[in-house]
Design a protein around this motif. Structure first.
Motif, short mmCIF file in Angstrom:
data_model
loop_
_atom_site.label_atom_id
_atom_site.label_comp_id
_atom_site.label_asym_id
_atom_site.label_seq_id
_atom_site.Cartn_x
_atom_site.Cartn_y
_atom_site.Cartn_z
N VAL A 430 -90.47 -32.77 68.59
CA VAL A 430 -91.48 -32.41 69.59
C VAL A 430 -92.13 -31.07 69.25
O VAL A 430 -93.36 -30.94 69.23
N TYR A 431 -91.31 -30.07 68.97
CA TYR A 431 -91.87 -28.74 68.71
C TYR A 431 -92.55 -28.67 67.34
O TYR A 431 -93.46 -27.87 67.14
N SER A 432 -92.15 -29.50 66.41
CA SER A 432 -92.85 -29.55 65.13
C SER A 432 -94.25 -30.13 65.31
O SER A 432 -95.22 -29.66 64.69
N ILE A 433 -94.37 -31.15 66.15
CA ILE A 433 -95.69 -31.72 66.42
C ILE A 433 -96.59 -30.69 67.10
O ILE A 433 -97.77 -30.54 66.75
N LEU A 434 -96.05 -29.96 68.07
CA LEU A 434 -96.85 -28.93 68.74
C LEU A 434 -97.26 -27.82 67.76
O LEU A 434 -98.40 -27.34 67.79
N SER A 435 -96.35 -27.42 66.88
CA SER A 435 -96.67 -26.39 65.89
C SER A 435 -97.74 -26.89 64.93
O SER A 435 -98.69 -26.16 64.61
N SER A 436 -97.61 -28.13 64.46
CA SER A 436 -98.61 -28.68 63.55
C SER A 436 -99.97 -28.76 64.21
O SER A 436 -101.00 -28.44 63.58
N ALA A 437 -100.00 -29.15 65.48
CA ALA A 437 -101.28 -29.24 66.19
C ALA A 437 -101.90 -27.86 66.35
O ALA A 437 -103.12 -27.69 66.19
N ALA A 438 -101.09 -26.86 66.69
CA ALA A 438 -101.61 -25.50 66.84
C ALA A 438 -102.18 -24.98 65.53
O ALA A 438 -103.26 -24.37 65.50
N ILE A 439 -101.48 -25.21 64.43
CA ILE A 439 -101.98 -24.77 63.11
C ILE A 439 -103.29 -25.48 62.78
O ILE A 439 -104.24 -24.86 62.28
N MET A 440 -103.35 -26.78 63.06
CA MET A 440 -104.56 -27.55 62.77
C MET A 440 -105.76 -27.00 63.56
O MET A 440 -106.85 -26.86 63.03
N VAL A 441 -105.53 -26.69 64.84
CA VAL A 441 -106.62 -26.14 65.66
C VAL A 441 -107.06 -24.78 65.15
O VAL A 441 -108.27 -24.49 65.05
N MET A 442 -106.12 -23.93 64.82
CA MET A 442 -106.45 -22.57 64.35
C MET A 442 -107.22 -22.62 63.03
O MET A 442 -108.21 -21.90 62.86
N PHE A 443 -106.79 -23.46 62.11
CA PHE A 443 -107.46 -23.52 60.80
C PHE A 443 -108.80 -24.26 60.87
O PHE A 443 -109.68 -24.02 60.05
N THR A 444 -108.96 -25.13 61.86
CA THR A 444 -110.20 -25.91 61.96
C THR A 444 -111.28 -25.15 62.71
O THR A 444 -112.47 -25.24 62.35
N PHE A 445 -110.91 -24.38 63.73
CA PHE A 445 -111.91 -23.74 64.59
C PHE A 445 -111.89 -22.22 64.50
O PHE A 445 -112.93 -21.59 64.37
N VAL A 446 -110.69 -21.62 64.58
CA VAL A 446 -110.60 -20.16 64.65
C VAL A 446 -110.90 -19.52 63.30
O VAL A 446 -111.64 -18.53 63.22
N LEU A 447 -110.34 -20.06 62.22
CA LEU A 447 -110.55 -19.47 60.89
C LEU A 447 -112.03 -19.45 60.50
O LEU A 447 -112.53 -18.40 60.06
N PRO A 448 -112.79 -20.56 60.62
CA PRO A 448 -114.22 -20.50 60.30
C PRO A 448 -114.97 -19.50 61.18
O PRO A 448 -115.93 -18.87 60.72
N PHE A 449 -114.54 -19.37 62.46
CA PHE A 449 -115.21 -18.42 63.35
C PHE A 449 -115.07 -16.99 62.83
O PHE A 449 -116.04 -16.23 62.76
N PHE A 450 -113.84 -16.58 62.47
CA PHE A 450 -113.63 -15.22 61.98
C PHE A 450 -114.31 -15.01 60.62
O PHE A 450 -114.78 -13.90 60.33
N ARG A 451 -114.36 -16.05 59.80
CA ARG A 451 -115.04 -15.90 58.51
C ARG A 451 -116.54 -15.72 58.68
O ARG A 451 -117.18 -15.00 57.90
#
Length: 754
Positions: A430-451
């Motif tokens: 369960v917590y691995s799925i939540l961690s994977s989802a959080a990483i996916m969201v951060m790399f898909t939306f937050v990282l391009p925003f800061f770049r």
């Protein structure tokens, strides 16, 4: 005036014809779904003597919306907790039946020489029994309260869930025209990942949202919000590669765990009925008589395949789940039909353009025929069982009764190791799925925003560093839970104290979870930097150690888990507060034939206002009333002085036969419609008392106007404008002008008496 759009004309035609045909089917006591299909056939271009739908594209679009709302409503009535509480027996039965019937369907399709993808879709259609048709048949035959009917409904719920998974898998493999093992495995993993993710996030967010706005939401707003959430999840589902129907079902299952679930089900019901009717009408529009004539032999073979397959293989599935032969045969014979999910799967195949055009009308014809035969198959189960019992040796009957893959689970019999490892595995997943989802969201939306915010090569690494820090902070509660949770559980402590031989394996479980947590940190650092492997491993270990030592992170993790559990149990808590939960002793009745059932007292029941002592239910039917649910109250163990009122829900204990007799009596002992309804109109009349009136010299109470003539004096005229309200002791005099309310016949009798 401007011309009406074709869609409005088509909608008027569809609803008028559907309403007329379903009234006829209601009169004939047939499932309404079949009425919708017949109505669709009548408004199609296949019938030359009736008006036809003009804009089929828009109607199909409305039908797609109907599928979304149908599955949303199905999700609202589904609960993951209920599935888990069912145990292994329904799961074994459902999986066995679906696998066997799919194999049978694919085999029959290949024998006819149909395409492989047609055979696969045909197998999926034949594997899905109709919840609607079976429920209606049980209700009409008075079997809904019997024990075997509950077993059938449990398996049907699981079949509906597996049908959703099957639809997603068929969508994934349909692109290549032939199923591929790798694609199937990938589809299952993706379904599991997103299903767990959406459910976990939904249980965190949605109940909290409803709690915060509960005082602001009325029925209208609740309907709009719930349908909006349904459509939002449908859009999200399509964006990640699933069908919109799958997303609608997931949102429904999330809302099913909220306190507002019952209200949402009630509000969404009319919307589901409207769009669901349009969907089933669109199914009937695709029926081609020429195809039915050309494929009459395959239709007959498929009907026999379903009847024989469910009678034999369905009963076998229930036998494997631990049911005795008699119950298994009653369950298996009840499922010998296909219904709404077969149409949905066929619509999916047509929309993807992978199945042949003849398959849809063939499946519709098979569904209609098997639906009509369902009551007869249910009745046929007992004679078949009697014939088998007479002709087969007793040892064969005993062997069949003992075929089972399901055994009662006993928590005490499970080893501590088994329980501990299962808890750790579930927690880590369960917590691995939540961690994977959080990483996916951060790399898909937050990282391009800061770049974009920090352009240039030098600032590129700053953007990476900020994103990496935020990502680690976001997943830190999850990683700490992976490493630390269950390390102080009762099982862990008991195993540690039990033997020194357990120390090394227990330490190994901790090391494995540390490695998993470090792998997430390693992936983040490796994705955002060019550090060496040794440095990245060191960073990961240091961060994991800091998370373990952080007390604030520990408290955050505990609060997060408690909030999730509270949200998950919110509907159960509400049910306990309002007295809606079934008592715990229900599953521990000594006699297997004795169980509990709920009955609703009809509005026109002749039992209304009668006490339990007067009704003598135990003497007449052999049942015991354990509880009465009235409004939001539960009246437990009612004595003989308790009265029954319309709308009460009575919880009754008894055998199948006793409960059946009780249910029939409760349903039949009602007041019928008033044949003189038109004469019940209340009218107001002015009456002048003459000298010969029998009321002169009598008080209002003595006059008998209310008791004898069933009328009511509402006033005595004083002057031209005023009416006085007479007291019971008021004495009537000659020339009094009274105003009286009553039915026409009563007023005539009163007027003649004056």
């Amino acid at each position: 005036m401007s011309e009406l759009p074709a869609l409005v004309k088509d909608l008027a035609l569809i609803l008028v014809v559907a309403g007329t045909v379903t009234l006829l089917f209601k009169k004939l006591k047939q499932p309404l779904v079949l009425g919708y299909i017949v109505a669709g056939f009548l408004v199609s271009s296949q019938v030359p003597y009736t008006m036809s739908v003009v804009d089929k594209i828009d109607v199909n679009m409305w039908a797609d919306i109907g599928v979304i709302f149908l599955l949303f409503s199905l999700g609202l009535e589904f609960s993951f907790k209920k599935i888990l509480k069912m145990g292994a027996a329904p799961v074994i039965a459902a999986c066995t039946i679906i696998f066997c019937m799919m194999t049978l369907g694919v085999t029959v399709g290949h024998l006819f020489g149909w395409k492989q993808i047609d055979c696969v879709f045909l197998g999926g259609m034949l594997a899905m029994s109709s919840t609607t048709i079976i429920y209606k048949a049980f209700d009409d035959m008075g079997l809904r309260q019997q024990r075997f009917a509950g077993l059938v409904m449990s398996v049907l719920i699981l079949e509906d869930i597996l049908a959703i998974v099957l639809m997603v898998m068929l969508s994934a493999v349909a692109g290549g025209g032939a199923p591929d093992g790798g694609q199937v495995i990938e589809s299952v993993l993706r379904i599991g990942f997103f299903l767990v993710l959406w459910f976990l996030v939904g249980i965190f967010v949605i109940p909290a949202f409803f709690r915060s706005v509960r005082k602001l939401i009325n029925d209208e707003v609740m309907l709009i919000v719930s349908l909006g959430l349904c459509c939002l999840m449908a859009v999200v589902s399509t964006r990640v590669g699933f069908s919109s129907a799958f997303g609608a079902f997931v949102m429904g299952s999330i809302l099913a765990e909220t306190v507002e679930a019952d209200k949402i089900i009630h509000l969404v019901e009319p919307v589901k009925n409207l769009f669901g009717a349009i969907f089933f009408v669109s199914v009937g529009m695709l029926v081609d008589p020429q195809v039915l004539v050309s494929y009459a032999f395959p239709i007959a073979v498929l009907v026999l395949t379903i009847l024989a397959g469910q009678a034999v293989l369905g009963s076998f599935g229930y036998l494997l789940s631990g049911q005795p032969l008699k119950t298994a045969m009653r369950c298996g014979f009840s499922m010998a039909q296909i219904g709404e999910f077969a149409f949905i799967i066929a619509s999916l195949g047509l929309s993807l353009g992978v199945i042949s055009g003849f398959l849809y009308p063939v499946v519709v014809a098979v569904s209609v025929i098997t639906a009509f035969l369902t009551p007869y198959m249910i009745r046929l189960a007992m004679p078949c069982y009697g014939a088998m019992e007479r002709r087969l040796p007793q040892r064969v009957i005993a062997m069949l009764n003992n075929i089972t893959l399901s055994h009662p689970s006993d928590g005490n019999s499970q080893s501590k190791w088994k329980r501990l490892l299962w808890q750790m595995l579930r927690n880590t997943l369960v917590y691995s799925i939540l961690s994977s989802a959080a990483i996916m969201v951060m790399f898909t939306f937050v990282l391009p925003f800061f770049r974009r915010l920090l352009p240039g090569w030098e600032m590129h690494w700053v953007a990476n560093g900020i994103t990496g820090t935020l990502t680690v902070l976001a997943i830190s509660p999850f990683l700490r839970a992976i490493v630390m949770k269950k390390n102080r559980s009762d099982e862990f402590k008991a195993l540690w104290a039990e033997s020194r031989m357990n120390h090394l394996p227990l330490i190994f479980t901790v090391i494995v979870r540390v490695v998993i947590a470090c792998a997430f940190i390693f992936y983040i650092v490796n994705y955002l930097s060019r550090f060496t492997n040794a440095l990245m491993v060191s960073i990961a270990l240091a961060l994991i150690l800091a998370m373990i030592l952080s007390r604030s992170l520990k408290h955050s993790s505990i609060r997060m888990e408690r909030l999730f559990v509270q949200n998950l149990r919110s509907r159960d808590i509400e049910a306990q507060v309002h007295g809606k939960r079934r008592p715990l002793y229900e599953g521990h009745l000594l006699d297997r034939d004795v169980h509990m059932a709920d009955f609703d007292v009809p509005l026109g029941s002749q039992w209304s206002g009668c006490t339990l002592r007067h009704l003598s239910l135990g003497r007449k039917y052999g049942v015991h009333v354990s509880s009465i649910l009235r409004a939001n109250r539960r009246l437990n163990i009612p004595d003989g002085d308790y009265m029954i009122f319309p709308g009460d829900r009575i919880q009754v204990i008894g055998s199948d036969e006793q409960l059946s007799k009780f249910g029939i009596a409760l349903k039949e002992e009602v007041y019928g419609d008033d044949p003189d309804l038109e004469k019940r109109e209340m009218k107001l009349r002015q009456i002048v008392l003459t000298g010969n009136s029998p009321f002169v010299g009598k008080t209002l109470q003595e006059s008998g106007i209310r008791n004898r003539y069933n009328c009511m004096v509402v006033g005595i005229e004083e002057g031209k404008e005023n009416l006085s309200q007479p007291a019971p002791h008021h004495e009537f005099g000659k020339g009094d002008i009274i105003w009286v309310v009553g039915e026409e016949d009563s007023l005539e009798a009163l007027a003649n008496a004056r």
